[in-house]
Design an enzyme around this catalytic site. Structure first.
Site, PDB file in Angstrom:
ATOM      1  N   SER A 143      38.962  42.185  45.700  1.00 40.70           N
ATOM      2  CA  SER A 143      39.882  41.358  44.907  1.00 40.70           C
ATOM      3  C   SER A 143      41.304  41.854  45.141  1.00 40.70           C
ATOM      4  O   SER A 143      41.514  43.059  45.378  1.00 40.70           O
ATOM      5  CB  SER A 143      39.553  41.487  43.411  1.00 40.70           C
ATOM      6  OG  SER A 143      40.574  40.874  42.640  1.00 40.70           O
ATOM      7  N   TYR A 157      38.075  46.872  36.095  1.00 41.68           N
ATOM      8  CA  TYR A 157      37.594  45.985  37.171  1.00 41.68           C
ATOM      9  C   TYR A 157      38.417  46.222  38.441  1.00 41.68           C
ATOM     10  O   TYR A 157      37.860  46.361  39.539  1.00 41.68           O
ATOM     11  CB  TYR A 157      37.718  44.538  36.695  1.00 41.68           C
ATOM     12  CG  TYR A 157      37.561  43.471  37.752  1.00 41.68           C
ATOM     13  CD1 TYR A 157      36.306  42.987  38.111  1.00 41.68           C
ATOM     14  CD2 TYR A 157      38.685  42.917  38.379  1.00 41.68           C
ATOM     15  CE1 TYR A 157      36.171  41.980  39.059  1.00 41.68           C
ATOM     16  CE2 TYR A 157      38.559  41.918  39.328  1.00 41.68           C
ATOM     17  CZ  TYR A 157      37.302  41.455  39.667  1.00 41.68           C
ATOM     18  OH  TYR A 157      37.175  40.465  40.612  1.00 41.68           O
TER      19      TYR A 157
HETATM   20  P1  NAP Z   1      31.026  33.843  39.101  1.00 45.14           P
HETATM   21  O1  NAP Z   1      31.378  32.413  39.344  1.00 45.14           O
HETATM   22  O2  NAP Z   1      31.130  34.406  37.725  1.00 45.14           O
HETATM   23  O3  NAP Z   1      29.546  34.094  39.670  1.00 45.14           O
HETATM   24  C1  NAP Z   1      29.022  35.378  39.583  1.00 45.14           C
HETATM   25  C2  NAP Z   1      27.779  35.452  40.420  1.00 45.14           C
HETATM   26  O4  NAP Z   1      27.312  36.810  40.424  1.00 45.14           O
HETATM   27  C3  NAP Z   1      26.646  34.605  39.875  1.00 45.14           C
HETATM   28  O5  NAP Z   1      25.893  34.148  40.975  1.00 45.14           O
HETATM   29  C4  NAP Z   1      25.844  35.600  39.048  1.00 45.14           C
HETATM   30  O6  NAP Z   1      24.458  35.255  38.921  1.00 45.14           O
HETATM   31  C5  NAP Z   1      25.996  36.841  39.893  1.00 45.14           C
HETATM   32  N1  NAP Z   1      25.826  38.110  39.181  1.00 45.14           N
HETATM   33  C6  NAP Z   1      26.509  38.563  38.099  1.00 45.14           C
HETATM   34  N2  NAP Z   1      26.065  39.788  37.752  1.00 45.14           N
HETATM   35  C7  NAP Z   1      25.069  40.108  38.611  1.00 45.14           C
HETATM   36  C8  NAP Z   1      24.218  41.224  38.770  1.00 45.14           C
HETATM   37  N3  NAP Z   1      24.268  42.271  37.933  1.00 45.14           N
HETATM   38  N4  NAP Z   1      23.331  41.217  39.784  1.00 45.14           N
HETATM   39  C9  NAP Z   1      23.254  40.173  40.612  1.00 45.14           C
HETATM   40  N5  NAP Z   1      24.026  39.071  40.527  1.00 45.14           N
HETATM   41  C10 NAP Z   1      24.920  39.046  39.526  1.00 45.14           C
HETATM   42  O7  NAP Z   1      31.913  34.827  40.010  1.00 45.14           O
HETATM   43  P2  NAP Z   1      32.910  34.529  41.230  1.00 45.14           P
HETATM   44  O8  NAP Z   1      34.228  34.195  40.661  1.00 45.14           O
HETATM   45  O9  NAP Z   1      32.277  33.640  42.217  1.00 45.14           O
HETATM   46  O10 NAP Z   1      33.040  36.013  41.817  1.00 45.14           O
HETATM   47  C11 NAP Z   1      32.328  36.446  42.953  1.00 45.14           C
HETATM   48  C12 NAP Z   1      32.974  37.710  43.470  1.00 45.14           C
HETATM   49  O11 NAP Z   1      34.338  37.437  43.782  1.00 45.14           O
HETATM   50  C13 NAP Z   1      32.989  38.867  42.469  1.00 45.14           C
HETATM   51  O12 NAP Z   1      32.754  40.079  43.148  1.00 45.14           O
HETATM   52  C14 NAP Z   1      34.409  38.819  41.923  1.00 45.14           C
HETATM   53  O13 NAP Z   1      34.822  40.085  41.466  1.00 45.14           O
HETATM   54  C15 NAP Z   1      35.169  38.387  43.153  1.00 45.14           C
HETATM   55  N6  NAP Z   1      36.478  37.778  42.863  1.00 45.14           N
HETATM   56  C16 NAP Z   1      36.563  36.635  42.135  1.00 45.14           C
HETATM   57  C17 NAP Z   1      37.816  36.096  41.896  1.00 45.14           C
HETATM   58  C18 NAP Z   1      38.024  34.828  41.111  1.00 45.14           C
HETATM   59  O14 NAP Z   1      39.185  34.495  40.771  1.00 45.14           O
HETATM   60  N7  NAP Z   1      36.972  34.088  40.791  1.00 45.14           N
HETATM   61  C19 NAP Z   1      38.957  36.731  42.382  1.00 45.14           C
HETATM   62  C20 NAP Z   1      38.820  37.885  43.118  1.00 45.14           C
HETATM   63  C21 NAP Z   1      37.566  38.409  43.358  1.00 45.14           C
HETATM   64  P3  NAP Z   1      23.947  34.229  37.749  1.00 45.14           P
HETATM   65  O15 NAP Z   1      24.326  32.856  38.219  1.00 45.14           O
HETATM   66  O16 NAP Z   1      22.477  34.447  37.721  1.00 45.14           O
HETATM   67  O17 NAP Z   1      24.659  34.620  36.491  1.00 45.14           O
END
Ligand code: NAP
Length: 248
Positions: A143, A157
């Site tokens: 991130s 985080y």
């Molecule tokens: P999201 O929409 O909240 O989706 C999270 C995903 O991770 C879901 O598939 C969830 O499964 C799964 N998950 C959560 N906890 C878990 C665990 N303990 N074991 C296995 N799977 C787990 O998140 P996202 O925004 O796509 O984020 C994905 C990645 O991108 C993360 O690493 C986040 O830190 C990074 N990121 C996101 C952003 C942003 O703005 N969105 C920015 C920078 C970085 P379920 O569906 O079963 O709950």
């Protein structure tokens, strides 16, 4: 040529789901990991099959913070699809927005266990399997918080994401001789469920004014960077942390 076999943790929703659809279209067979939302995992698997009917896609419930779950994830991949050639370490959590002074120990522990221990457990097993299989590629989803620090939102985080970058740089050096590339993608603010989960569904829209490109990103725009880093087109890229953040 055999098809790449790639594990995507957190493949049910958001960036992971978009990555599964993109990788399937690029010719990967997939293991789609999820922790609790089976309906979302099934829906994304259906999207994968619609995008690429020839792609094999297996869904596996797996809490990446649990060693036995990670073992089952990789064992299932090998049993159902063959030797694993790719890992997208993507499953992540933030907990509620707020200052460190107000964060609970439970939240701090969960964020570290999922975002850091989970990435380490998956990288360790991928290193073992890929070395035995003659090579592979890992992409860790980091991130921009790693560099920005995210004061008032979630410095804990951000710290796990800075650790992800260090993990990427070090592991790339460790595994290069075994033919395993390790890179990271550092997204900026991306439109996913994560913002609602941290308590502010409007966060991406609010962030737009501070983003040089004037808008939050789409999950597919991160998926394309991940797909490139996994592909032969990135054959000389390892140890890179690629910011995909609209300039933020
Ligand atoms: P999201 O929409 O909240 O989706 C999270 C995903 O991770 C879901 O598939 C969830 O499964 C799964 N998950 C959560 N906890 C878990 C665990 N303990 N074991 C296995 N799977 C787990 O998140 P996202 O925004 O796509 O984020 C994905 C990645 O991108 C993360 O690493 C986040 O830190 C990074 N990121 C996101 C952003 C942003 O703005 N969105 C920015 C920078 C970085 P379920 O569906 O079963 O709950």
């Amino acid at each position: 040529m055999s098809r790449p076999v790639t594990i995507v943790t957190g493949g049910s929703r958001g960036i992971g789901a978009a990555t599964c659809v993109r990788l399937a279209a690029d010719g990967h067979d997939l293991v789609l990991g999820y922790v609790s939302n089976e309906a979302a995992a099934r829906a994304t698997a259906a999207e994968v099959r619609a995008a690429a009917p020839e792609a094999r896609c297996v869904t596996v419930q797996c809490d990446t913070a649990e060693e036995k779950d990670v073992a089952r994830l990789f064992d299932t991949a090998r049993a159902e699809l063959g030797p694993v050639t790719g890992l997208v370490n993507n499953a992540g959590v933030t907990g509620p927005l707020g200052r460190l002074a107000d964060a609970t120990t439970e939240n701090l522990r969960r964020v570290v266990e999922v975002n850091l221990l989970g990435y380490l457990l998956c990288c360790r097993r991928a290193a073992q399997d890929m070395a035995a299989g003659g090579g592979g590629a890992i992409v860790n989803v980091s991130s921009t918080a790693a560099a920005l620090g995210s004061p008032g939102e979630y410095v804990h985080y951000a710290a796990t994401k800075a650790a992800t970058d260090a993990l990427t740089v070090g592991l790339a050096k460790e595994l290069g001789p075994a033919g395993i590339r390790v890179n990271a993608v550092a997204p900026g603010v991306i439109e996913t469920d994560m913002h609602a989960a941290m308590g502010d569904p409007d966060r991406p829209a609010k962030a737009a004014a501070g983003i040089p490109l004037g808008r939050p990103g789409r999950p597919s725009e991160i998926a394309s960077a991940i797909a490139w880093l996994l592909s032969p087109d990135a054959s000389y890229a390892t140890g890179a942390v690629l910011r995909v953040s609209g300039g933020r």
